[in-house]
Design a protein around this motif. Structure first.
Motif, PDB file in Angstrom:
ATOM      1  N   GLY A  22      48.196  10.717   8.121  1.00  0.00           N
ATOM      2  CA  GLY A  22      49.611  10.934   7.831  1.00  0.00           C
ATOM      3  C   GLY A  22      50.182  12.122   8.570  1.00  0.00           C
ATOM      4  O   GLY A  22      49.435  13.031   8.983  1.00  0.00           O
ATOM      5  N   ILE A  37      52.266  15.523   8.642  1.00  0.00           N
ATOM      6  CA  ILE A  37      52.403  16.552   7.605  1.00  0.00           C
ATOM      7  C   ILE A  37      53.571  17.495   7.843  1.00  0.00           C
ATOM      8  O   ILE A  37      53.756  18.437   7.087  1.00  0.00           O
ATOM      9  CB  ILE A  37      51.090  17.355   7.442  1.00  0.00           C
ATOM     10  CG1 ILE A  37      50.680  18.027   8.750  1.00  0.00           C
ATOM     11  CG2 ILE A  37      49.976  16.443   6.936  1.00  0.00           C
ATOM     12  CD1 ILE A  37      49.475  18.962   8.622  1.00  0.00           C
ATOM     13  N   ASN A  38      54.354  17.255   8.894  1.00  0.00           N
ATOM     14  CA  ASN A  38      55.513  18.141   9.151  1.00  0.00           C
ATOM     15  C   ASN A  38      56.834  17.385   9.085  1.00  0.00           C
ATOM     16  O   ASN A  38      57.800  17.783   9.716  1.00  0.00           O
ATOM     17  CB  ASN A  38      55.369  18.820  10.516  1.00  0.00           C
ATOM     18  CG  ASN A  38      55.557  17.846  11.669  1.00  0.00           C
ATOM     19  OD1 ASN A  38      55.174  16.677  11.550  1.00  0.00           O
ATOM     20  ND2 ASN A  38      56.115  18.313  12.773  1.00  0.00           N
ATOM     21  N   PHE A  85      57.791  18.286  17.402  1.00  0.00           N
ATOM     22  CA  PHE A  85      56.358  17.984  17.344  1.00  0.00           C
ATOM     23  C   PHE A  85      56.049  16.914  16.289  1.00  0.00           C
ATOM     24  O   PHE A  85      56.659  16.892  15.225  1.00  0.00           O
ATOM     25  CB  PHE A  85      55.550  19.241  16.960  1.00  0.00           C
ATOM     26  CG  PHE A  85      55.729  20.386  17.904  1.00  0.00           C
ATOM     27  CD1 PHE A  85      55.044  20.423  19.117  1.00  0.00           C
ATOM     28  CD2 PHE A  85      56.598  21.425  17.599  1.00  0.00           C
ATOM     29  CE1 PHE A  85      55.221  21.473  19.996  1.00  0.00           C
ATOM     30  CE2 PHE A  85      56.781  22.484  18.481  1.00  0.00           C
ATOM     31  CZ  PHE A  85      56.098  22.516  19.680  1.00  0.00           C
ATOM     32  N   HIS A  86      55.078  16.065  16.614  1.00  0.00           N
ATOM     33  CA  HIS A  86      54.430  15.244  15.604  1.00  0.00           C
ATOM     34  C   HIS A  86      53.178  16.000  15.162  1.00  0.00           C
ATOM     35  O   HIS A  86      52.394  16.418  16.019  1.00  0.00           O
ATOM     36  CB  HIS A  86      53.976  13.900  16.182  1.00  0.00           C
ATOM     37  CG  HIS A  86      55.079  13.051  16.696  1.00  0.00           C
ATOM     38  ND1 HIS A  86      56.037  12.486  15.884  1.00  0.00           N
ATOM     39  CD2 HIS A  86      55.389  12.644  17.953  1.00  0.00           C
ATOM     40  CE1 HIS A  86      56.871  11.766  16.614  1.00  0.00           C
ATOM     41  NE2 HIS A  86      56.508  11.849  17.876  1.00  0.00           N
ATOM     42  N   VAL A  87      52.971  16.143  13.871  1.00  0.00           N
ATOM     43  CA  VAL A  87      51.745  16.785  13.388  1.00  0.00           C
ATOM     44  C   VAL A  87      51.003  15.819  12.471  1.00  0.00           C
ATOM     45  O   VAL A  87      51.464  15.496  11.374  1.00  0.00           O
ATOM     46  CB  VAL A  87      52.030  18.103  12.650  1.00  0.00           C
ATOM     47  CG1 VAL A  87      50.713  18.752  12.229  1.00  0.00           C
ATOM     48  CG2 VAL A  87      52.823  19.066  13.526  1.00  0.00           C
ATOM     49  N   LEU A  88      49.867  15.359  12.954  1.00  0.00           N
ATOM     50  CA  LEU A  88      49.066  14.364  12.228  1.00  0.00           C
ATOM     51  C   LEU A  88      47.868  15.032  11.555  1.00  0.00           C
ATOM     52  O   LEU A  88      47.206  15.880  12.157  1.00  0.00           O
ATOM     53  CB  LEU A  88      48.529  13.328  13.221  1.00  0.00           C
ATOM     54  CG  LEU A  88      47.565  12.283  12.642  1.00  0.00           C
ATOM     55  CD1 LEU A  88      48.311  11.253  11.812  1.00  0.00           C
ATOM     56  CD2 LEU A  88      46.774  11.591  13.759  1.00  0.00           C
ATOM     57  N   GLN A  89      47.605  14.634  10.312  1.00  0.00           N
ATOM     58  CA  GLN A  89      46.338  15.017   9.677  1.00  0.00           C
ATOM     59  C   GLN A  89      45.496  13.752   9.531  1.00  0.00           C
ATOM     60  O   GLN A  89      45.967  12.714   9.059  1.00  0.00           O
ATOM     61  CB  GLN A  89      46.577  15.670   8.313  1.00  0.00           C
ATOM     62  CG  GLN A  89      45.284  16.195   7.689  1.00  0.00           C
ATOM     63  CD  GLN A  89      45.516  17.057   6.450  1.00  0.00           C
ATOM     64  OE1 GLN A  89      46.646  17.368   6.095  1.00  0.00           O
ATOM     65  NE2 GLN A  89      44.432  17.445   5.800  1.00  0.00           N
ATOM     66  N   ALA A 134      51.055  24.530  10.664  1.00  0.00           N
ATOM     67  CA  ALA A 134      51.259  23.209  11.278  1.00  0.00           C
ATOM     68  C   ALA A 134      52.323  22.402  10.529  1.00  0.00           C
ATOM     69  O   ALA A 134      53.123  21.689  11.139  1.00  0.00           O
ATOM     70  CB  ALA A 134      49.941  22.444  11.313  1.00  0.00           C
ATOM     71  N   MET A 135      52.334  22.527   9.201  1.00  0.00           N
ATOM     72  CA  MET A 135      53.290  21.775   8.391  1.00  0.00           C
ATOM     73  C   MET A 135      54.731  22.224   8.625  1.00  0.00           C
ATOM     74  O   MET A 135      55.675  21.502   8.322  1.00  0.00           O
ATOM     75  CB  MET A 135      52.945  21.902   6.906  1.00  0.00           C
ATOM     76  CG  MET A 135      51.669  21.164   6.536  1.00  0.00           C
ATOM     77  SD  MET A 135      51.072  21.557   4.870  1.00  0.00           S
ATOM     78  CE  MET A 135      52.185  20.571   3.876  1.00  0.00           C
ATOM     79  N   ILE A 187      43.657  18.150  12.705  1.00  0.00           N
ATOM     80  CA  ILE A 187      45.102  18.332  12.788  1.00  0.00           C
ATOM     81  C   ILE A 187      45.447  18.149  14.262  1.00  0.00           C
ATOM     82  O   ILE A 187      44.887  18.847  15.118  1.00  0.00           O
ATOM     83  CB  ILE A 187      45.553  19.735  12.329  1.00  0.00           C
ATOM     84  CG1 ILE A 187      45.115  20.017  10.887  1.00  0.00           C
ATOM     85  CG2 ILE A 187      47.068  19.890  12.466  1.00  0.00           C
ATOM     86  CD1 ILE A 187      45.351  21.477  10.460  1.00  0.00           C
ATOM     87  N   ALA A 188      46.316  17.202  14.553  1.00  0.00           N
ATOM     88  CA  ALA A 188      46.704  16.961  15.947  1.00  0.00           C
ATOM     89  C   ALA A 188      48.203  17.201  16.091  1.00  0.00           C
ATOM     90  O   ALA A 188      49.004  16.620  15.366  1.00  0.00           O
ATOM     91  CB  ALA A 188      46.364  15.537  16.362  1.00  0.00           C
ATOM     92  N   ILE A 189      48.547  18.096  17.026  1.00  0.00           N
ATOM     93  CA  ILE A 189      49.943  18.454  17.268  1.00  0.00           C
ATOM     94  C   ILE A 189      50.359  17.849  18.601  1.00  0.00           C
ATOM     95  O   ILE A 189      49.764  18.166  19.633  1.00  0.00           O
ATOM     96  CB  ILE A 189      50.122  19.987  17.329  1.00  0.00           C
ATOM     97  CG1 ILE A 189      49.606  20.633  16.035  1.00  0.00           C
ATOM     98  CG2 ILE A 189      51.584  20.356  17.608  1.00  0.00           C
ATOM     99  CD1 ILE A 189      49.492  22.159  16.116  1.00  0.00           C
ATOM    100  N   GLN A 190      51.337  16.963  18.559  1.00  0.00           N
ATOM    101  CA  GLN A 190      51.811  16.358  19.807  1.00  0.00           C
ATOM    102  C   GLN A 190      53.224  16.817  20.103  1.00  0.00           C
ATOM    103  O   GLN A 190      54.114  16.707  19.264  1.00  0.00           O
ATOM    104  CB  GLN A 190      51.771  14.833  19.721  1.00  0.00           C
ATOM    105  CG  GLN A 190      52.142  14.161  21.045  1.00  0.00           C
ATOM    106  CD  GLN A 190      52.131  12.644  20.936  1.00  0.00           C
ATOM    107  OE1 GLN A 190      51.177  12.056  20.450  1.00  0.00           O
ATOM    108  NE2 GLN A 190      53.188  12.011  21.388  1.00  0.00           N
TER     109      GLN A 190
END
Lengths: 188, 188
Positions: free
Chosen positions: A171, A173-174, B165-169, B157-158, B183-186
């Protein structure tokens, strides 16, 4: 690249379902996932598509007719009763399943999936799920009652024994406004 | 199919990094990810690999020599200082980055990455990250101090703006013993 929730849900199912299998759309809603699944299993496979609302069954039937798909059984019943429908159809194994938790878009927001019936349905599907098969839940939880269902389902999923299942949470998270996330249960 | 943490981290980076780019291994550790990145960017690209421990730098150098890779700069410094190293090398854009948060396996468990320096490093990398590029964090948090770092990094990150940014967990939620998650930050 990072896939969005809908694409990732379909990616997981497409990668694990084979042509000719029986699969379950536990919440057919507007028929979007039903159509996707009917394509994935092909003409030799079948989809059992559940919904408790006649409106959802009708919308899905319309979508299937427009796209010429005839490999779907539309079932106006709770997904919690999946076992009796599988038995009636003599189905002993399913290749995968998808749930969209929440309410039918553009419809009555009071009619929602419930944590208890969702868990009951998952419990009934897991024993007949093929090895390496997936149950994918897309959890919408921004509506009234959504948080309760989310907690019930998460609690259940987190307790599934790791020797028997991988349980992934996926999911963003931001994001504002309670974005949906995925819980994917893979049989080992 | 559901990928495990290590495979998914590599899958994300492999899908977003191009040959010839400069990429960052923020915590080279035993050199496993450094070697992976040096293969992905190829002989026309380069990897800047940071670690605060001489032992990690030595292990990584050994791994690279054994595999005949020469496109890596090993930097014995905190990843928080990434900006000055990029400036020295006249690098204005990076194709991606990976962090393994925790301690060096088979080594002193007192020497751990810290939430503050991790956040500082990410803040320094994001402005030079290419569009669609990824910063991937593999968060080990079972060790002493691991929970604090996890909370600091998650909180940061949240709060990253979703328009940028997209922030995926991505993580398994039914495993014992504090399994690592991603945690992936795109960059959008």
């Amino acid at each position: 690249m990072i896939m969005n929730i809908l694409n990732y849900a379909h990616y997981l199912l497409e990668g694990s379902i084979e042509k000719g299998e029986t699969v379950i759309d536990a919440t057919c809603g507007n028929g979007h996932d039903t159509l996707f699944l009917s394509r994935v299993v092909g003409s030799t496979g079948q989809v059992l598509a559940f919904d408790i609302q006649q409106e959802a069954i009708d919308q899905t039937r319309q979508t299937l007719i427009e796209n010429n798909y005839t490999n779907v059984s539309l079932i106006l019943d709770s997904h919690a009763n999946v076992t009796s429908h599988l038995q009636t159809k003599d189905i002993e194994r399913v290749g995968g399943a998808i749930f969209n938790l929440g309410y039918l878009p553009q419809s009555d927001k009071q009619i929602i999936t419930s944590g208890d019936s969702t868990v009951e349905a998952i419990e009934n599907i897991l024993p007949v799920l093929k090895s390496k098969g997936l149950v994918v839940l897309v959890v919408y939880h921004g509506h009234e009652g959504g948080k309760d269902e989310m907690q019930t389902v998460l609690k259940y999923a987190m307790r599934l024994p790791q020797r028997a299942f991988h349980v992934l949470q996926y999911g963003f998270i931001n994001q504002q406004n309670d974005p949906p996330f995925i819980i994917a249960i893979q049989k080992r």
